[in-house]
Design a protein around this motif. Structure first.
Motif, PDB file in Angstrom:
ATOM      1  N   VAL A 170       0.800  -1.276   0.081  1.00 20.63           N
ATOM      2  CA  VAL A 170      -0.022   0.036   0.113  1.00 20.63           C
ATOM      3  C   VAL A 170       0.977   1.143  -0.007  1.00 20.63           C
ATOM      4  O   VAL A 170       1.855   1.359   1.014  1.00 20.63           O
ATOM      5  CB  VAL A 170      -0.863   0.089   1.355  1.00 20.63           C
ATOM      6  CG1 VAL A 170      -1.829   1.168   1.260  1.00 20.63           C
ATOM      7  CG2 VAL A 170      -1.720  -1.211   1.233  1.00 20.63           C
ATOM      8  N   GLN A 171       0.446   2.171  -0.728  1.00 20.14           N
ATOM      9  CA  GLN A 171       1.412   3.181  -1.171  1.00 20.14           C
ATOM     10  C   GLN A 171       0.978   4.140   0.057  1.00 20.14           C
ATOM     11  O   GLN A 171      -0.232   4.367   0.340  1.00 20.14           O
ATOM     12  CB  GLN A 171       1.082   4.171  -2.403  1.00 20.14           C
ATOM     13  CG  GLN A 171       1.983   5.213  -2.491  1.00 20.14           C
ATOM     14  CD  GLN A 171       1.721   5.654  -4.113  1.00 20.14           C
ATOM     15  OE1 GLN A 171       0.904   5.462  -4.828  1.00 20.14           O
ATOM     16  NE2 GLN A 171       2.648   6.384  -4.720  1.00 20.14           N
ATOM     17  N   CYS A 172       2.100   4.746   0.731  1.00 18.75           N
ATOM     18  CA  CYS A 172       1.853   5.699   1.869  1.00 18.75           C
ATOM     19  C   CYS A 172       1.132   6.993   1.315  1.00 18.75           C
ATOM     20  O   CYS A 172       1.660   7.393   0.190  1.00 18.75           O
ATOM     21  CB  CYS A 172       3.249   6.256   2.590  1.00 18.75           C
ATOM     22  SG  CYS A 172       3.218   7.023   3.803  1.00 18.75           S
ATOM     23  N   THR A 173       0.131   7.570   1.944  1.00 19.42           N
ATOM     24  CA  THR A 173      -0.304   8.910   1.650  1.00 19.42           C
ATOM     25  C   THR A 173       0.500  10.201   2.067  1.00 19.42           C
ATOM     26  O   THR A 173       0.330  10.979   1.436  1.00 19.42           O
ATOM     27  CB  THR A 173      -1.648   9.096   2.563  1.00 19.42           C
ATOM     28  OG1 THR A 173      -1.486   8.955   3.928  1.00 19.42           O
ATOM     29  CG2 THR A 173      -2.542   7.725   2.113  1.00 19.42           C
ATOM     30  N   ILE A 174       1.554   9.956   3.062  1.00 17.27           N
ATOM     31  CA  ILE A 174       2.189  11.114   3.497  1.00 17.27           C
ATOM     32  C   ILE A 174       3.728  11.112   2.116  1.00 17.27           C
ATOM     33  O   ILE A 174       3.935  12.123   1.930  1.00 17.27           O
ATOM     34  CB  ILE A 174       2.984  11.001   4.695  1.00 17.27           C
ATOM     35  CG1 ILE A 174       1.602  11.199   5.509  1.00 17.27           C
ATOM     36  CG2 ILE A 174       3.726  12.041   5.106  1.00 17.27           C
ATOM     37  CD1 ILE A 174       1.676  10.962   7.098  1.00 17.27           C
ATOM     38  N   ASN A 175       4.170  10.008   2.111  1.00 19.86           N
ATOM     39  CA  ASN A 175       5.561   9.954   1.205  1.00 19.86           C
ATOM     40  C   ASN A 175       4.970   8.798  -0.009  1.00 19.86           C
ATOM     41  O   ASN A 175       4.970   7.666   0.263  1.00 19.86           O
ATOM     42  CB  ASN A 175       6.459   9.102   2.237  1.00 19.86           C
ATOM     43  CG  ASN A 175       7.913   9.136   1.242  1.00 19.86           C
ATOM     44  OD1 ASN A 175       7.611   9.357  -0.030  1.00 19.86           O
ATOM     45  ND2 ASN A 175       8.821   8.724   2.007  1.00 19.86           N
ATOM     46  N   PRO A 176       4.830   9.391  -1.030  1.00 18.24           N
ATOM     47  CA  PRO A 176       4.349   8.640  -2.086  1.00 18.24           C
ATOM     48  C   PRO A 176       5.428   7.771  -2.691  1.00 18.24           C
ATOM     49  O   PRO A 176       5.099   6.650  -3.540  1.00 18.24           O
ATOM     50  CB  PRO A 176       4.138   9.669  -3.173  1.00 18.24           C
ATOM     51  CG  PRO A 176       4.966  10.836  -2.857  1.00 18.24           C
ATOM     52  CD  PRO A 176       4.962  10.811  -1.547  1.00 18.24           C
ATOM     53  N   TYR A 177       6.729   7.652  -2.268  1.00 22.55           N
ATOM     54  CA  TYR A 177       7.751   6.827  -2.500  1.00 22.55           C
ATOM     55  C   TYR A 177       7.830   5.600  -1.562  1.00 22.55           C
ATOM     56  O   TYR A 177       8.678   4.603  -1.966  1.00 22.55           O
ATOM     57  CB  TYR A 177       9.191   7.616  -2.658  1.00 22.55           C
ATOM     58  CG  TYR A 177       9.003   8.508  -3.651  1.00 22.55           C
ATOM     59  CD1 TYR A 177       9.092   8.406  -5.151  1.00 22.55           C
ATOM     60  CD2 TYR A 177       8.947   9.984  -3.005  1.00 22.55           C
ATOM     61  CE1 TYR A 177       8.890   9.260  -5.895  1.00 22.55           C
ATOM     62  CE2 TYR A 177       8.979  11.110  -4.110  1.00 22.55           C
ATOM     63  CZ  TYR A 177       8.831  10.790  -5.172  1.00 22.55           C
ATOM     64  OH  TYR A 177       8.630  11.884  -6.464  1.00 22.55           O
ATOM     65  N   ARG A 178       7.177   5.805  -0.532  1.00 19.89           N
ATOM     66  CA  ARG A 178       7.110   4.597   0.301  1.00 19.89           C
ATOM     67  C   ARG A 178       5.819   3.769   0.314  1.00 19.89           C
ATOM     68  O   ARG A 178       4.597   4.301   0.091  1.00 19.89           O
ATOM     69  CB  ARG A 178       7.365   5.072   1.892  1.00 19.89           C
ATOM     70  CG  ARG A 178       7.208   4.053   2.778  1.00 19.89           C
ATOM     71  CD  ARG A 178       7.082   4.679   4.322  1.00 19.89           C
ATOM     72  NE  ARG A 178       6.578   3.658   5.278  1.00 19.89           N
ATOM     73  CZ  ARG A 178       7.371   3.284   6.309  1.00 19.89           C
ATOM     74  NH1 ARG A 178       8.477   4.011   6.606  1.00 19.89           N
ATOM     75  NH2 ARG A 178       7.079   2.271   7.312  1.00 19.89           N
ATOM     76  N   PHE A 179       5.993   2.462   0.352  1.00 22.50           N
ATOM     77  CA  PHE A 179       4.907   1.417   0.150  1.00 22.50           C
ATOM     78  C   PHE A 179       5.068   0.482   1.423  1.00 22.50           C
ATOM     79  O   PHE A 179       6.063  -0.009   1.634  1.00 22.50           O
ATOM     80  CB  PHE A 179       4.971   0.789  -1.074  1.00 22.50           C
ATOM     81  CG  PHE A 179       4.653   1.429  -2.501  1.00 22.50           C
ATOM     82  CD1 PHE A 179       3.369   1.340  -3.068  1.00 22.50           C
ATOM     83  CD2 PHE A 179       5.775   2.228  -2.874  1.00 22.50           C
ATOM     84  CE1 PHE A 179       3.206   1.988  -4.282  1.00 22.50           C
ATOM     85  CE2 PHE A 179       5.324   3.236  -3.856  1.00 22.50           C
ATOM     86  CZ  PHE A 179       4.150   3.086  -4.823  1.00 22.50           C
ATOM     87  N   ASN A 180       4.208   0.510   2.276  1.00 22.29           N
ATOM     88  CA  ASN A 180       3.902  -0.675   3.164  1.00 22.29           C
ATOM     89  C   ASN A 180       3.640  -1.886   2.788  1.00 22.29           C
ATOM     90  O   ASN A 180       2.826  -2.147   1.895  1.00 22.29           O
ATOM     91  CB  ASN A 180       2.976  -0.055   4.536  1.00 22.29           C
ATOM     92  CG  ASN A 180       3.533   1.662   4.848  1.00 22.29           C
ATOM     93  OD1 ASN A 180       4.634   1.469   5.177  1.00 22.29           O
ATOM     94  ND2 ASN A 180       2.550   2.095   4.784  1.00 22.29           N
ATOM     95  N   VAL A 181       4.333  -2.797   3.261  1.00 24.35           N
ATOM     96  CA  VAL A 181       4.144  -4.030   2.826  1.00 24.35           C
ATOM     97  C   VAL A 181       3.779  -5.222   3.735  1.00 24.35           C
ATOM     98  O   VAL A 181       4.284  -5.011   5.166  1.00 24.35           O
ATOM     99  CB  VAL A 181       5.661  -4.798   2.274  1.00 24.35           C
ATOM    100  CG1 VAL A 181       5.529  -6.010   1.760  1.00 24.35           C
ATOM    101  CG2 VAL A 181       5.907  -3.990   1.032  1.00 24.35           C
ATOM    102  N   TYR A 182       2.841  -6.163   3.673  1.00 20.57           N
ATOM    103  CA  TYR A 182       2.443  -7.123   4.726  1.00 20.57           C
ATOM    104  C   TYR A 182       2.128  -8.384   3.807  1.00 20.57           C
ATOM    105  O   TYR A 182       1.246  -8.271   2.869  1.00 20.57           O
ATOM    106  CB  TYR A 182       1.229  -6.856   5.476  1.00 20.57           C
ATOM    107  CG  TYR A 182       0.960  -7.817   6.532  1.00 20.57           C
ATOM    108  CD1 TYR A 182       1.717  -7.758   7.769  1.00 20.57           C
ATOM    109  CD2 TYR A 182       0.118  -8.741   6.312  1.00 20.57           C
ATOM    110  CE1 TYR A 182       1.431  -8.777   8.758  1.00 20.57           C
ATOM    111  CE2 TYR A 182      -0.318  -9.706   7.244  1.00 20.57           C
ATOM    112  CZ  TYR A 182       0.402  -9.715   8.491  1.00 20.57           C
ATOM    113  OH  TYR A 182       0.039 -10.861   9.421  1.00 20.57           O
TER     114      TYR A 182
END
Length: 93
Positions: free
Chosen positions: A43-55
């Motif tokens: 899921v792409q972070c709403t604050i930092n578009p270059y960060r994606f959280n992974v689970y």
């Protein structure tokens, strides 16, 4: 038999962002179709578009290893070659 859980985030270099976003759709679809994949969220972070959280959750170590092997010969592997990966992995259950 223990589930394998991988959790963390990736950082996508700015020049690769559009290609990563486009291929991520296919990567998610292929991963969720794999035998033994229970959960796969990127899921792409709403604050930092270059960060994606992974689970990710896989039914066992074998399913996780098959996933890793598939990814090594995929379009995702090529598109994500420059990504910084920050993961922790655990077994549960």
């Amino acid at each position: 038999m223990s589930k394998v859980i991988l959790e963390g985030f990736i950082i996508v270099p700015e020049p690769d962002l559009i290609a990563v976003q486009a291929e991520l759709i296919n990567h998610k679809r292929l991963t969720m179709a794999e035998p033994g994949c229970l959960v796969f969220e990127v899921v792409q972070c709403t604050i930092n578009p270059y960060r994606f959280n992974v689970y990710e959750e896989f039914i066992d170590r074998d399913a996780f290893e098959r996933h890793q092997a598939r990814v090594k010969s995929s379009a995702w592997d090529k598109v994500s070659a420059n990504i910084e990966r920050h993961y922790s992995q655990q077994s549960a259950g």
